[in-house]
Design a protein around this motif. Structure first.
Motif, PDB file in Angstrom:
ATOM      1  N   THR A   1       0.852  -1.201   0.000  1.00  0.00           N
ATOM      2  CA  THR A   1       0.000   0.000   0.000  1.00  0.00           C
ATOM      3  C   THR A   1       0.884   1.247   0.000  1.00  0.00           C
TER       4      THR A   1
ATOM      5  N   GLU B   1       9.872   3.135   6.893  1.00  0.00           N
ATOM      6  CA  GLU B   1       9.566   1.716   7.133  1.00  0.00           C
ATOM      7  C   GLU B   1      10.343   1.266   8.367  1.00  0.00           C
TER       8      GLU B   1
ATOM      9  N   HIS C   1       2.716 -16.676  -0.424  1.00  0.00           N
ATOM     10  CA  HIS C   1       2.053 -15.715  -1.309  1.00  0.00           C
ATOM     11  C   HIS C   1       1.908 -16.254  -2.728  1.00  0.00           C
TER      12      HIS C   1
ATOM     13  N   THR D   1      -2.218  -8.541  -1.819  1.00  0.00           N
ATOM     14  CA  THR D   1      -1.329  -7.516  -2.377  1.00  0.00           C
ATOM     15  C   THR D   1      -2.030  -6.762  -3.506  1.00  0.00           C
TER      16      THR D   1
HETATM   17  C1  LIG Z   1      -0.055 -15.524   6.076  1.00  0.00           C
HETATM   18  C2  LIG Z   1      -0.395 -14.543   4.978  1.00  0.00           C
HETATM   19  C3  LIG Z   1      -0.603 -15.001   3.689  1.00  0.00           C
HETATM   20  C4  LIG Z   1      -0.927 -14.097   2.669  1.00  0.00           C
HETATM   21  N1  LIG Z   1      -1.091 -14.591   1.409  1.00  0.00           N
HETATM   22  C5  LIG Z   1      -1.286 -13.723   0.400  1.00  0.00           C
HETATM   23  C6  LIG Z   1      -1.323 -14.191  -0.948  1.00  0.00           C
HETATM   24  O1  LIG Z   1      -1.205 -15.384  -1.213  1.00  0.00           O
HETATM   25  N2  LIG Z   1      -1.505 -13.281  -1.925  1.00  0.00           N
HETATM   26  C7  LIG Z   1      -1.644 -11.946  -1.670  1.00  0.00           C
HETATM   27  O2  LIG Z   1      -1.765 -11.160  -2.607  1.00  0.00           O
HETATM   28  N3  LIG Z   1      -1.634 -11.484  -0.395  1.00  0.00           N
HETATM   29  C8  LIG Z   1      -1.464 -12.326   0.633  1.00  0.00           C
HETATM   30  N4  LIG Z   1      -1.417 -11.867   1.912  1.00  0.00           N
HETATM   31  C9  LIG Z   1      -1.822 -10.484   2.203  1.00  0.00           C
HETATM   32  C10 LIG Z   1      -0.773  -9.462   1.823  1.00  0.00           C
HETATM   33  O3  LIG Z   1       0.495  -9.794   2.326  1.00  0.00           O
HETATM   34  C11 LIG Z   1      -1.226  -8.120   2.392  1.00  0.00           C
HETATM   35  O4  LIG Z   1      -2.553  -7.860   2.051  1.00  0.00           O
HETATM   36  C12 LIG Z   1      -0.380  -6.975   1.881  1.00  0.00           C
HETATM   37  O5  LIG Z   1       0.986  -7.284   1.887  1.00  0.00           O
HETATM   38  C13 LIG Z   1      -0.671  -5.755   2.753  1.00  0.00           C
HETATM   39  O6  LIG Z   1       0.146  -4.687   2.390  1.00  0.00           O
HETATM   40  P1  LIG Z   1       0.073  -3.332   3.221  1.00  0.00           P
HETATM   41  O7  LIG Z   1       1.111  -2.437   2.671  1.00  0.00           O
HETATM   42  O8  LIG Z   1      -1.317  -2.823   3.251  1.00  0.00           O
HETATM   43  O9  LIG Z   1       0.403  -3.719   4.723  1.00  0.00           O
HETATM   44  P2  LIG Z   1       1.730  -4.309   5.348  1.00  0.00           P
HETATM   45  O10 LIG Z   1       2.353  -5.249   4.417  1.00  0.00           O
HETATM   46  O11 LIG Z   1       1.365  -4.778   6.712  1.00  0.00           O
HETATM   47  O12 LIG Z   1       2.670  -3.032   5.442  1.00  0.00           O
HETATM   48  C14 LIG Z   1       2.651  -2.157   6.540  1.00  0.00           C
HETATM   49  C15 LIG Z   1       4.091  -1.748   6.810  1.00  0.00           C
HETATM   50  O13 LIG Z   1       4.106  -0.795   7.886  1.00  0.00           O
HETATM   51  C16 LIG Z   1       5.296  -1.018   8.634  1.00  0.00           C
HETATM   52  N5  LIG Z   1       5.139  -0.372   9.948  1.00  0.00           N
HETATM   53  C17 LIG Z   1       4.350  -0.745  10.986  1.00  0.00           C
HETATM   54  N6  LIG Z   1       4.495   0.139  12.022  1.00  0.00           N
HETATM   55  C18 LIG Z   1       5.374   1.087  11.593  1.00  0.00           C
HETATM   56  C19 LIG Z   1       5.913   2.271  12.188  1.00  0.00           C
HETATM   57  N7  LIG Z   1       5.592   2.662  13.443  1.00  0.00           N
HETATM   58  N8  LIG Z   1       6.796   3.032  11.477  1.00  0.00           N
HETATM   59  C20 LIG Z   1       7.150   2.661  10.195  1.00  0.00           C
HETATM   60  N9  LIG Z   1       6.665   1.547   9.593  1.00  0.00           N
HETATM   61  C21 LIG Z   1       5.785   0.766  10.276  1.00  0.00           C
HETATM   62  C22 LIG Z   1       5.372  -2.534   8.691  1.00  0.00           C
HETATM   63  O14 LIG Z   1       6.683  -2.958   9.019  1.00  0.00           O
HETATM   64  C23 LIG Z   1       4.970  -2.902   7.254  1.00  0.00           C
HETATM   65  O15 LIG Z   1       6.091  -2.999   6.410  1.00  0.00           O
HETATM   66  C24 LIG Z   1      -1.069 -12.731   2.953  1.00  0.00           C
HETATM   67  C25 LIG Z   1      -0.838 -12.259   4.247  1.00  0.00           C
HETATM   68  C26 LIG Z   1      -0.499 -13.152   5.263  1.00  0.00           C
HETATM   69  C27 LIG Z   1      -0.243 -12.638   6.644  1.00  0.00           C
END
Ligand SMILES: Cc1cc2nc3c(=O)[nH]c(=O)nc-3n(C[C@H](O)[C@H](O)[C@H](O)COP(=O)(O)OP(=O)(O)OC[C@H]3O[C@@H](n4cnc5c(N)ncnc54)[C@H](O)[C@@H]3O)c2cc1C
Length: 447
Positions: free
Chosen positions: A11, A30, A56, A417
């Motif tokens: 995101t 990050e 994933h 993702t």
């Molecule tokens: C077990 C599992 C299996 C999955 N399988 C799939 C799949 O097969 N296919 C698929 O497409 N998706 C899959 N997903 C879902 C996918 O990984 C997520 O939907 C996606 O990665 C979310 O992205 P995001 O950027 O919204 O959140 P996140 O990836 O959670 O990113 C948030 C970021 O914020 C950072 N952060 C937190 N607090 C702070 C702070 N105070 N300061 C700075 N940084 C901070 C974190 O370190 C993280 O890097 C899976 C997820 C899990 C847990």
């Protein structure tokens, strides 16, 4: 305009990319030393590809992320295959990824198989998920598919994933899981890391800044400026930096601690705090022998097993990319306070081993390596009428200029993702519209 983005998952990186393309000054903070968030990868010395810490894959209809790959020149790095999905039922494995497999499944009488088939077809064709938001998955799936099918197929999976909270999950969540699934799955050559790296390079090429190993610690607002303060592992600390807009992509429970007066700001924004979250845990075994012979994804319906799913990555992607070894994930979703969350990988492996042996008694397990990964608040638990409590981009979550966009926002879909990319784009557009509106407002006032 200067924009701070907190979180370097899909995101945050997509939002940063969209904003820098339009000439805005963006800084991504990050907390981890690597980018990718829940989809981040790691690589052992003998491997040529990265592997995600949590299993994933993509569906063939994940158009937002596939479109982004095309834009970044990675179209030829997408691999599409049809790996085998199966269910462990009554101590045997049954393939379960085509209508024929439902007909052959011994666990249900014919009438219930037909009802289950009708239910799956309904989910594929019916577009109005809003109607399903007001009824629980249990009520709806029992009414349409029958009680026996609920007990044998759906309930063990729902209970395995959500524990006692499964009662609260609306039918729209299960509808979305069935509707979205495609028989063929995709993976990215080199791992999701390939796309993360391409995004990182593109953001930097357009002049964006990415700081890793920098957890944001506080946010304050003074004179129309948003100040962020974090800790940098290299420089130990840095003073408050001013931005015009701020986008948080961290899980809601973390955002609530960072945004001043989050729950007080508007009555709307106290609602997302009522969404329960589970932590995701994966134990990854690198072995010389395969644990599952052909199956990629195995759902475990036997709740005496201490894990919910087994994902044999090297039954999807060739083991040659991983030093010729087999890679298998054991996955769980755990409520805060669950004893597994404080166990070491050795302790967990010891607990899992008798059950791994039951899956494949002939397997002489010689683990080359074992990794443990926990994603905090990685699974929001959808509630009845979820769309009314989920965080939204409008109004801004923390008052003027502070936006929240995370996995809780992508209803009716479960995490993914693809939706993170879609959400990152939407957030960037909303921030740019908002900047234009305030610029226009100021220009009108000045006239
Ligand atoms: C077990 C599992 C299996 C999955 N399988 C799939 C799949 O097969 N296919 C698929 O497409 N998706 C899959 N997903 C879902 C996918 O990984 C997520 O939907 C996606 O990665 C979310 O992205 P995001 O950027 O919204 O959140 P996140 O990836 O959670 O990113 C948030 C970021 O914020 C950072 N952060 C937190 N607090 C702070 C702070 N105070 N300061 C700075 N940084 C901070 C974190 O370190 C993280 O890097 C899976 C997820 C899990 C847990």
């Amino acid at each position: 305009m200067k924009v701070a983005i907190i979180g370097g998952g899909f995101t945050g990186l997509t939002a940063a990319y969209e904003l820098v393309k339009k000439g805005h000054k963006v800084t991504v903070f990050e907390k981890d030393t690597v980018l990718g968030g829940l989809a981040h990868g790691f690589k052992e010395k003998s491997w040529s590809w990265h592997l995600e810490a949590a299993y994933h894959h993509l569906f063939t209809n994940d158009t937002a992320i596939i479109g982004l790959m095309k834009e970044l020149g990675l179209a030829d790095r997408l691999i599409t295959k049809r790996p085998i999905t199966a269910t462990l039922w009554n101590q045997a494995l049954y393939q379960f990824d085509a209508p024929m497999h439902l007909l052959l499944f011994p666990g249900l009488p014919l009438i219930d198989k037909l009802r289950t088939g009708m239910l799956a077809l309904f989910c594929k064709l019916f577009p109005f998920w809003q109607i399903l938001e007001g009824v629980s998955a249990e009520e709806f799936f029992t009414a349409v598919g029958g009680r026996r099918a609920w007990e044998e197929i759906w309930k063990p999976l729902m209970y395995g994933k959500f524990g006692a909270l499964y009662h609260q999950v609306p039918a729209s969540w299960l509808w979305a899981r069935i509707k979205k699934r495609t028989p063929k799955l995709c993976y990215i050559e080199g791992g999701f890391h390939t796309l993360v790296t391409a995004l990182e390079k593109a953001i930097k090429r357009y002049g964006g800044t990415i700081l890793t190993g920098v957890p944001l610690q506080s946010i304050s607002i003074k004179k129309n400026c948003i100040y962020v303060c974090g800790r940098n592992a290299i420089y130990n600390s840095f003073s408050h930096i001013a931005f015009d807009r701020l986008l948080l992509t961290v899980p809601t429970p973390f955002a609530a601690k960072l945004i001043p007066n989050f729950s007080l700001f508007t009555s709307h924004f106290s609602l997302p705090l009522s969404i329960p979250h589970l932590h995701a845990q994966t134990l990854i075994l690198e072995t010389k022998e395969p644990i599952l012979k052909d199956v990629y994804w195995l759902n475990i319906t036997d709740r005496t097993f201490p894990f919910l799913a087994v994902v044999a990555h090297t039954n999807f992607m060739d083991k040659k990319h991983y030093g010729g070894h087999h890679l298998t994930y054991f996955g769980n979703y755990l409520p805060p306070g669950h004893p597994f969350l404080t166990m070491s990988k050795e302790q967990l492996l010891k607990k899992f081993l008798p059950f791994i042996n039951r899956l494949n008694p002939s397997c002489q397990l010689s683990a080359v390596s074992c990794q443990l990964f926990t994603g905090m608040y990685a699974q929001p638990v959808h509630q009845l009428h979820y769309s009314q409590i989920a965080p939204k981009l409008d109004p801004p979550a923390g008052g003027p200029g502070i936006y929240l966009a995370n996995m809780d926002s992508i209803f009716p879909w479960d995490r993914g993702t693809n939706y993170a990319v879609e959400l990152g784009k939407k957030a960037a557009i909303r921030i740019m519209e908002n900047m234009k509106q305030s610029h226009h407002g100021r220009a009108t006032r000045d006239r």
